[in-house]
Design a protein around this motif. Structure first.
Motif, PDB file in Angstrom:
ATOM      1  N   LYS A 157     -43.854  26.070 -38.385  1.00 38.40           N
ATOM      2  CA  LYS A 157     -45.021  26.942 -38.548  1.00 38.40           C
ATOM      3  C   LYS A 157     -44.977  28.164 -37.636  1.00 38.40           C
ATOM      4  CE  LYS A 157     -48.329  23.852 -40.618  1.00 38.40           C
ATOM      5  NZ  LYS A 157     -49.485  22.998 -40.427  1.00 38.40           N
ATOM      6  N   CYS A 158     -44.631  27.921 -36.350  1.00 38.02           N
ATOM      7  CA  CYS A 158     -44.698  29.048 -35.409  1.00 38.02           C
ATOM      8  C   CYS A 158     -43.346  29.348 -34.761  1.00 38.02           C
ATOM      9  CB  CYS A 158     -45.758  28.781 -34.344  1.00 38.02           C
ATOM     10  SG  CYS A 158     -45.344  27.409 -33.270  1.00 38.02           S
ATOM     11  N   ASN A 159     -42.310  28.583 -35.164  1.00 39.64           N
ATOM     12  CA  ASN A 159     -40.940  28.791 -34.669  1.00 39.64           C
ATOM     13  C   ASN A 159     -40.745  28.524 -33.178  1.00 39.64           C
ATOM     14  OD1 ASN A 159     -39.824  29.375 -37.187  1.00 39.64           O
ATOM     15  ND2 ASN A 159     -40.475  31.508 -37.042  1.00 39.64           N
ATOM     16  N   THR A 160     -41.698  27.833 -32.553  1.00 39.18           N
ATOM     17  CA  THR A 160     -41.542  27.448 -31.158  1.00 39.18           C
ATOM     18  C   THR A 160     -40.546  26.293 -31.080  1.00 39.18           C
ATOM     19  OG1 THR A 160     -43.843  28.020 -30.752  1.00 39.18           O
ATOM     20  CG2 THR A 160     -42.768  26.660 -29.085  1.00 39.18           C
ATOM     21  N   VAL A 161     -39.628  26.339 -30.132  1.00 37.40           N
ATOM     22  CA  VAL A 161     -38.672  25.252 -29.969  1.00 37.40           C
ATOM     23  C   VAL A 161     -39.251  24.235 -28.993  1.00 37.40           C
ATOM     24  CG1 VAL A 161     -36.350  24.615 -29.235  1.00 37.40           C
ATOM     25  CG2 VAL A 161     -36.711  26.722 -30.520  1.00 37.40           C
ATOM     26  N   ASN A 162     -39.345  22.998 -29.429  1.00 37.89           N
ATOM     27  CA  ASN A 162     -39.925  21.928 -28.614  1.00 37.89           C
ATOM     28  C   ASN A 162     -38.856  20.908 -28.278  1.00 37.89           C
ATOM     29  OD1 ASN A 162     -43.109  22.305 -28.853  1.00 37.89           O
ATOM     30  ND2 ASN A 162     -42.182  22.828 -30.800  1.00 37.89           N
ATOM     31  N   LEU A 163     -38.985  20.291 -27.126  1.00 37.91           N
ATOM     32  CA  LEU A 163     -38.033  19.276 -26.694  1.00 37.91           C
ATOM     33  C   LEU A 163     -38.689  17.897 -26.735  1.00 37.91           C
ATOM     34  CD1 LEU A 163     -35.300  18.473 -25.390  1.00 37.91           C
ATOM     35  CD2 LEU A 163     -36.337  18.972 -23.177  1.00 37.91           C
ATOM     36  N   ASN A 164     -38.095  17.018 -27.563  1.00 37.71           N
ATOM     37  CA  ASN A 164     -38.563  15.630 -27.657  1.00 37.71           C
ATOM     38  C   ASN A 164     -40.077  15.485 -27.836  1.00 37.71           C
ATOM     39  OD1 ASN A 164     -36.121  14.354 -27.597  1.00 37.71           O
ATOM     40  ND2 ASN A 164     -36.114  14.114 -25.380  1.00 37.71           N
ATOM     41  N   LEU A 165     -40.624  16.251 -28.712  1.00 40.72           N
ATOM     42  CA  LEU A 165     -42.057  16.157 -28.939  1.00 40.72           C
ATOM     43  C   LEU A 165     -42.344  15.810 -30.398  1.00 40.72           C
ATOM     44  CD1 LEU A 165     -43.410  19.245 -26.973  1.00 40.72           C
ATOM     45  CD2 LEU A 165     -43.808  16.851 -26.410  1.00 40.72           C
ATOM     46  N   ASP A 166     -43.402  15.037 -30.606  1.00 42.77           N
ATOM     47  CA  ASP A 166     -43.828  14.714 -31.957  1.00 42.77           C
ATOM     48  C   ASP A 166     -44.679  15.845 -32.531  1.00 42.77           C
ATOM     49  OD1 ASP A 166     -42.524  12.324 -32.088  1.00 42.77           O
ATOM     50  OD2 ASP A 166     -44.256  11.134 -31.457  1.00 42.77           O
ATOM     51  N   TYR A 167     -45.374  16.521 -31.625  1.00 47.16           N
ATOM     52  CA  TYR A 167     -46.238  17.621 -32.055  1.00 47.16           C
ATOM     53  C   TYR A 167     -45.815  18.911 -31.357  1.00 47.16           C
ATOM     54  CZ  TYR A 167     -49.279  13.900 -33.788  1.00 47.16           C
ATOM     55  OH  TYR A 167     -49.777  12.821 -34.451  1.00 47.16           O
ATOM     56  N   CYS A 168     -45.968  20.019 -32.044  1.00 45.50           N
ATOM     57  CA  CYS A 168     -45.605  21.314 -31.483  1.00 45.50           C
ATOM     58  C   CYS A 168     -46.488  21.626 -30.279  1.00 45.50           C
ATOM     59  CB  CYS A 168     -45.762  22.384 -32.566  1.00 45.50           C
ATOM     60  SG  CYS A 168     -45.493  24.048 -31.952  1.00 45.50           S
ATOM     61  N   SER A 169     -45.834  22.074 -29.185  1.00 45.72           N
ATOM     62  CA  SER A 169     -46.581  22.375 -27.957  1.00 45.72           C
ATOM     63  C   SER A 169     -47.403  23.647 -28.109  1.00 45.72           C
ATOM     64  CB  SER A 169     -45.615  22.520 -26.779  1.00 45.72           C
ATOM     65  OG  SER A 169     -44.699  23.561 -27.061  1.00 45.72           O
ATOM     66  N   ASN A 170     -47.040  24.460 -29.084  1.00 44.96           N
ATOM     67  CA  ASN A 170     -47.741  25.732 -29.266  1.00 44.96           C
ATOM     68  C   ASN A 170     -48.890  25.641 -30.278  1.00 44.96           C
ATOM     69  OD1 ASN A 170     -48.118  28.596 -28.939  1.00 44.96           O
ATOM     70  ND2 ASN A 170     -47.176  28.804 -30.950  1.00 44.96           N
TER      71      ASN A 170
END
Ligand SMILES: [Zn+2]
Length: 104
Positions: free
Chosen positions: A10-23
């Motif tokens: 959705k927002c192209n944020t890269v997340n590490l080991n997360l189930d939900y986007c941090s952004n």
């Protein structure tokens, strides 16, 4: 521990080991996403069934009685409720059989 980088769709944020986007909070875990979608569909189906199947007056009456404070009355109401429920299924089955015969 394995490191998995997941890019949010959705927002192209890269997340590490997360189930939900941090952004934006979108679900990144595809397995979790599918599971939640499945649960949501099951819930919607239940809700739809609850809405379409309007409890008849008799059923409502028996249901109310089965919550009576007196255990004997409660049991009698429960028994009648099960009998009513059984007949509802049998009659429903008969109607379905008749319809399918007519529809041929
Ligand atoms: Zn995001």
């Amino acid at each position: 521990m394995s490191k998995t980088y997941i890019k949010c769709l959705k927002c192209n944020t890269v997340n590490l080991n997360l189930d939900y986007c941090s952004n934006c909070g979108a679900i990144l875990n595809i397995v979790l996403k599918r599971k939640l979608e499945r649960e949501k569909r099951a819930e919607e189906k239940l809700e739809l069934e609850r809405l379409t199947e309007k409890p008849s007056t008799i059923e409502a009456f028996l249901r109310k009685g089965s919550k009576h404070s007196n255990i004997i009355i409660r049991l009698i109401f429960k028994l009648f409720y099960y009998i009513w429920f059984f007949f509802a299924i049998v009659i429903g089955g008969l109607i379905a059989a008749v319809i399918s015969t007519v529809a041929g």
